[in-house]
Motif scaffolding. Structure first.
Motif, short mmCIF file in Angstrom:
data_model
loop_
_atom_site.label_atom_id
_atom_site.label_comp_id
_atom_site.label_asym_id
_atom_site.label_seq_id
_atom_site.Cartn_x
_atom_site.Cartn_y
_atom_site.Cartn_z
N LEU A 203 37.48 40.02 34.70
CA LEU A 203 38.62 39.12 34.67
C LEU A 203 39.78 39.78 35.40
CD1 LEU A 203 40.26 36.62 33.62
CD2 LEU A 203 40.83 38.02 31.62
N MET A 204 40.40 39.07 36.34
CA MET A 204 41.60 39.55 37.02
C MET A 204 42.77 38.64 36.64
SD MET A 204 42.23 40.42 41.06
CE MET A 204 41.72 38.81 41.68
N ILE A 205 43.87 39.25 36.19
CA ILE A 205 45.03 38.45 35.81
C ILE A 205 46.20 38.76 36.74
CG2 ILE A 205 44.27 38.36 33.40
CD1 ILE A 205 46.45 40.32 32.68
N GLU A 206 47.03 37.76 36.96
CA GLU A 206 48.16 37.87 37.88
C GLU A 206 49.38 37.22 37.23
OE1 GLU A 206 50.98 38.15 40.60
OE2 GLU A 206 49.06 39.21 40.83
N LYS A 207 50.51 37.92 37.24
CA LYS A 207 51.71 37.40 36.56
C LYS A 207 52.34 36.22 37.30
CE LYS A 207 54.95 40.66 38.71
NZ LYS A 207 55.91 41.76 38.46
N ILE B 84 39.87 35.15 46.57
CA ILE B 84 38.82 34.12 46.66
C ILE B 84 37.46 34.76 46.86
CG2 ILE B 84 37.94 32.26 48.15
CD1 ILE B 84 40.90 31.41 48.53
N GLU B 85 37.39 35.78 47.72
CA GLU B 85 36.12 36.48 47.94
C GLU B 85 35.63 37.13 46.64
OE1 GLU B 85 34.20 36.56 50.90
OE2 GLU B 85 35.60 34.89 51.14
N SER B 86 36.57 37.67 45.88
CA SER B 86 36.21 38.26 44.60
C SER B 86 35.71 37.19 43.62
CB SER B 86 37.43 38.99 44.01
OG SER B 86 37.09 39.66 42.82
N ALA B 87 36.38 36.05 43.62
CA ALA B 87 35.94 34.94 42.75
C ALA B 87 34.55 34.44 43.13
CB ALA B 87 36.96 33.80 42.82
N LYS B 88 34.25 34.44 44.43
CA LYS B 88 32.95 33.96 44.89
C LYS B 88 31.80 34.80 44.35
CE LYS B 88 34.33 31.80 49.26
NZ LYS B 88 34.30 31.95 50.75
N VAL B 89 32.07 36.10 44.09
CA VAL B 89 30.99 36.95 43.55
C VAL B 89 31.09 37.09 42.04
CG1 VAL B 89 30.61 38.19 45.70
CG2 VAL B 89 32.31 39.06 44.09
N GLY B 90 31.95 36.27 41.41
CA GLY B 90 31.90 36.19 39.96
C GLY B 90 33.14 36.54 39.18
N LEU C 214 36.45 42.85 43.26
CA LEU C 214 35.38 42.49 44.19
C LEU C 214 34.18 43.42 44.05
CD1 LEU C 214 34.45 40.84 46.76
CD2 LEU C 214 35.56 42.63 48.11
N PHE C 215 34.44 44.73 44.06
CA PHE C 215 33.33 45.68 44.05
C PHE C 215 32.72 45.85 42.65
CE2 PHE C 215 35.11 46.50 48.16
CZ PHE C 215 33.97 46.67 48.94
N ALA C 216 33.49 45.58 41.62
CA ALA C 216 32.91 45.58 40.27
C ALA C 216 32.05 44.34 40.06
CB ALA C 216 34.01 45.66 39.22
N SER C 217 32.53 43.19 40.52
CA SER C 217 31.78 41.94 40.36
C SER C 217 30.51 41.92 41.21
CB SER C 217 32.66 40.73 40.72
OG SER C 217 33.70 40.56 39.80
N LYS C 218 30.58 42.51 42.40
CA LYS C 218 29.41 42.56 43.28
C LYS C 218 28.22 43.23 42.60
CE LYS C 218 30.99 42.55 48.11
NZ LYS C 218 31.13 43.40 49.31
N LYS C 219 28.52 44.18 41.72
CA LYS C 219 27.47 44.91 41.03
C LYS C 219 27.08 44.26 39.70
CE LYS C 219 27.16 48.35 44.00
NZ LYS C 219 25.92 48.64 44.75
N GLY C 220 27.60 43.05 39.47
CA GLY C 220 27.15 42.30 38.31
C GLY C 220 27.98 42.43 37.06
#
Length: 382
Positions: free
Chosen positions: A29-33, A104-110, A19-25
């Motif tokens: 990629l986040m992966i989940e097993k 979802i919030e993280s996805a919304k910012v990219g 979230l905080f990395a994407s917010k800054k542009g």
């Protein structure tokens, strides 16, 4: 595939860092097993308001089951102490909903997200982590990244593959088992804690109300002879309530790893041992450290320096901001380990009659005169 940052694990640590990395542009990629974010639950689901301050979010009834105002604490002989407000305040979450909401919030910012994806290996060049190899639905993927953030829990393979010593052992873990139960008649605004070597050696039993007669009833133990599940069964045997879910897992209670970074990689959350050793609580600590990791990743990429020399700033910052609290928590856990049930009862009776915010020196001196075995313990606390 090429990203600025790849985050492994999509629970609270992974989603917060993303979230905080994407917010800054950054391109993240986040992966989940697992095939669904938020399941299975391996948490008692309690957290403090500081979690939402860190996330810059307002608590929502979508995922907040109950607001907690305090706690009741029981010694082995039933001596009962009540805590109102302060550290005992917070929320009980529905983690299945909250974790997905955070993703979802993280996805919304990219942030891009891939579920059902497992890490097989790390990509290295000249000893530096610069991506990973993963499998997704039968396909093998090579994903390059300037920074990898490992948020893959206590069994973190990513940190170990990077050469960091984050392995947990039976002695550093608290074994936990928890039912979600229906028909639990407790005040929905107060937590319940039960201590004693007969019901939870090296840990405690908790009852965390979720409202409408539903509660998480769990036990954390450090025992060489019996499982956490056997202690849970024993505690709930006489409860007129029905379990609708069982979760079993481990919590690291030895304090954080000595090193949580290396060239091209940072480790957050349970994978880094960023959990309060006394309570086993980790949501607020994980969110705090994961935000730092996301923000340090931004700075590292902006400065084109993802070496260990720069990423050590992550460890400097989290140690500065939460390291002291974690050390104190470990100290109290070690003190608690030394107490017999009889000593817990004595201490509980003393504390019950005290204002915990302003215990007088005279009352403590009188207590030590009557029970000299506690002198060493009080010196350690003070």
């Amino acid at each position: 595939m090429k990203y600025d940052v790849v985050v492994v694990g999509a629970r609270i640590g992974g989603s917060t860092a993303s979230l905080f990395a994407s917010k800054k542009g950054l391109d993240v990629l986040m992966i989940e097993k697992n095939q669904e974010i938020g399941t299975p639950v391996q948490c008692a689901e309690a957290t403090s308001s500081s979690t939402f301050q860190t996330l810059e979010m307002e608590p929502s009834p979508k995922y907040v089951c109950s607001e907690i105002k305090g706690a009741d604490v029981y010694a082995p002989d039933g001596t009962h102490g009540h805590l109102e407000g302060g550290y005992a305040e917070g929320f009980i979450l529905e983690r299945k909903i909250f974790d997905k909401h955070l993703a979802i919030e993280s996805a919304k910012v990219g942030t891009d997200i891939m579920v059902k994806t497992r890490v097989k290996d790390l990509i290295r060049r000249d000893g530096k982590v610069c991506g990973l190899v993963a499998t997704h639905m039968g396909h093998t993927l090579e994903i390059e990244a300037d920074v990898v953030i490992a948020a893959d829990g206590i069994e973190s393979q990513v940190a170990r593959k990077a050469g960091l010593k984050t392995q947990q052992t039976p002695s550093t873990l608290c074994s936990c088992a928890q039912y979600e139960m229906v028909g639990v008649d407790y005040d929905p605004h107060y937590l319940q804690f039960y201590f004693g070597r007969e019901i939870a050696p090296g840990g405690y039993v908790w009852v965390f109300p979720k409202g409408d007669g539903v509660a998480n009833v769990g036990v954390g133990v450090r025992s060489d002879t019996k499982t956490a599940y056997s202690f849970l069964r024993k505690f709930t045997a006489n409860m007129d309530a029905t379990p609708v879910e069982l979760n079993i897992g481990g919590v690291p209670v030895q304090g954080p790893a000595d090193k949580t970074y290396t060239d091209g990689l940072m480790v957050v959350g349970d994978a880094a041992g960023q959990v309060e050793p006394f309570t086993g609580g980790g949501i607020h600590v994980t969110a705090h450290c994961a935000r730092i990791a996301g923000e340090v990743a931004v700075e590292a990429i902006e400065k084109d320096d993802t070496s260990r020399g720069f990423l050590k700033n992550y460890q400097k910052l989290w140690k500065k901001e939460v390291g002291k609290d974690l050390k104190e928590s470990l100290k109290y856990r070690k003190i608690m380990d030394q107490l017999s049930d009889e000593e817990m009862n004595i201490l509980a009776k003393f504390l019950k009659d005290q204002d915990l915010e302003s215990i007088s020196k005279m009352s403590m001196l009188g207590f030590v005169r009557e029970y000299p075995q506690f002198l060493k313990l009080l010196k350690e606390i003070l």
